[in-house]
Write a protein that holds these residues in place. Structure first.
Motif, short mmCIF file in Angstrom:
data_model
loop_
_atom_site.label_atom_id
_atom_site.label_comp_id
_atom_site.label_asym_id
_atom_site.label_seq_id
_atom_site.Cartn_x
_atom_site.Cartn_y
_atom_site.Cartn_z
N GLY A 111 5.33 0.11 -2.48
CA GLY A 111 4.59 -0.81 -3.02
C GLY A 111 3.06 -1.05 -2.47
O GLY A 111 2.27 -1.67 -3.32
N PHE A 112 2.87 -0.30 -1.73
CA PHE A 112 1.40 -0.19 -0.82
C PHE A 112 0.36 0.39 -1.95
O PHE A 112 -0.60 0.11 -2.15
CB PHE A 112 1.48 0.71 0.40
N ALA A 124 1.46 0.46 -5.41
CA ALA A 124 1.66 0.30 -6.81
C ALA A 124 0.58 -0.42 -7.59
O ALA A 124 0.30 -0.03 -8.83
CB ALA A 124 3.09 -0.77 -6.74
N SER A 135 -9.36 -2.40 -4.07
CA SER A 135 -9.15 -2.79 -2.72
C SER A 135 -8.84 -4.27 -2.67
O SER A 135 -7.91 -4.91 -1.84
CB SER A 135 -10.15 -2.56 -1.93
N GLN A 174 -5.09 -4.05 -3.30
CA GLN A 174 -4.39 -3.64 -2.31
C GLN A 174 -4.06 -4.77 -1.18
O GLN A 174 -3.31 -4.88 -0.38
CB GLN A 174 -4.95 -2.47 -2.04
N ARG A 175 -5.50 -5.13 -0.86
CA ARG A 175 -5.57 -6.12 0.08
C ARG A 175 -4.76 -7.33 -0.20
O ARG A 175 -4.20 -8.00 0.76
CB ARG A 175 -7.03 -6.75 0.36
N ARG A 178 -1.90 -7.53 -1.64
CA ARG A 178 -0.54 -7.56 -1.14
C ARG A 178 -0.39 -7.41 0.44
O ARG A 178 0.60 -7.80 0.85
CB ARG A 178 -0.12 -6.00 -1.66
N MET A 179 -1.47 -6.74 1.04
CA MET A 179 -1.24 -6.48 2.43
C MET A 179 -1.39 -7.94 2.94
O MET A 179 -0.77 -8.17 4.18
CB MET A 179 -2.57 -5.56 2.79
N ARG A 180 -2.21 -8.85 2.39
CA ARG A 180 -2.45 -10.18 3.01
C ARG A 180 -1.09 -10.89 2.84
O ARG A 180 -0.65 -11.46 3.97
CB ARG A 180 -3.59 -10.86 2.18
#
Lengths: 170, 170
Positions: free
Chosen positions: A36-37, A39, A124, A127-128, A130-132
């Motif tokens: 997921g990270f 993707a 980024s 990616q951020r 999803r991380m957020r």
DNA sequence: AGTATATGTCAGTGTTGTTGACATTCCAAG
DNA sequence: CTTGGAATGTCAACAACACTGACATATACT
């Protein structure tokens, strides 16, 4: 171990979180979460002629502008030939600029061009996002635990590279 | 966003853990930790003629013995050609056995041979050792947070595959 | 009988990693 | 100043692992 538990009911502390079953779940969680990270950036990169290696190079050049090739080599943990192939395409495509060092002219200092910064932002941001979302869903205590476990999982060299970057935060 | 913070001082709650800087640290932690996560099995595999893909296949066949090729395909998220290449070598080398299905003869059910189980043990012991050390150092609360964030980071399909495996625990 | 599914296979391609060998440039020690 | 070594770049070959596309086979369902 035959009962699937390597450590339990010891010294008055509850160590059930160290059973083989719990470890296996942690391993599988890492596997699926890493997919997921990566993707979202992978989707963006597949349209361009770039791959994950280009993403990593662009990320760390953005993170530490002016870094040398050797430094990047240590952070990324690949061979210079492998990195060089990636850097060459990025330089040819005008995303990265390589400047000869002033004090040591053997060294090349790497910078993102405006176009390179645009790509870095695009990647980024995805990616951020999803991380957020994951951080928000999980909450601050879970995030702290997340970071603690990840740091404990790193090799010594990686932990050094990580903390050095972390502590040079903007 | 120009100040490096997308969310802060909102609704009376402290959301400082959602700043871009915190997210960037989380991203880099994932990157470095995943390297550590795969380092030990990779070392073992490099001696043999196998790679990470073989490890993954062996892991999930061990995890769900008798699983079909199609099921494994969904879990691993690769093409059948890619998986088939790996499975073929594992079957040729006598690590995996492929049995024609009884109710549906189109399906092939996959099992580890004794030799296959031996390799799986060798690989997962190395990986579990690192995970165990990280878990022990971090403590149970951190481990819970670690799992929570990783699950929140998965895609829907992956989370389904993960929880299905998790809840079928031995 | 015809369609769909599960699997396997062949051929080609791309990204990313590896080793090994070698050239260039340049700092630094003798 | 010469020489040794470090940093970098380049070329060639190769392997692992992913992809697409096309096709074959056996089986199952309708």
């Amino acid at each position: 171990m035959a009962d699937g538990r390597t450590a339990s009911a010891q010294s008055g502390e509850n160590l059930l979180f160290l059973t083989d079953e719990q470890l296996r779940q942690g391993i599988e969680a890492m596997f699926f979460a890493y997919r997921g990270f990566t993707a979202d950036p992978d989707r963006i990169l597949s349209d361009l002629a770039y791959g994950r290696a280009h993403h990593r190079a662009v990320h760390f050049i953005n993170r530490a502008p002016g870094t040398t090739v050797n430094n990047l080599l240590n952070i990324l943990g690949v061979t210079k030939q492998s990195l060089n192939r990636v850097l060459r395409t990025l330089i040819e495509d005008g995303l990265v600029e390589s400047k000869v060092g002033k004090v040591d002219k053997r060294e090349r200092h790497l910078f993102l061009t405006e176009e390179g910064q645009a790509l870095e932002q695009k990647l980024s941001n995805a990616q951020r996002a999803r991380m957020r979302m994951a951080f928000r869903d999980a909450g601050p205590e879970a995030v702290a635990g997340f970071r603690t476990v990840l740091e404990a999982m790193m090799d010594g060299d990686m932990r050094f590279a990580y903390t050095r970057l972390r502590d040079s935060g903007t």
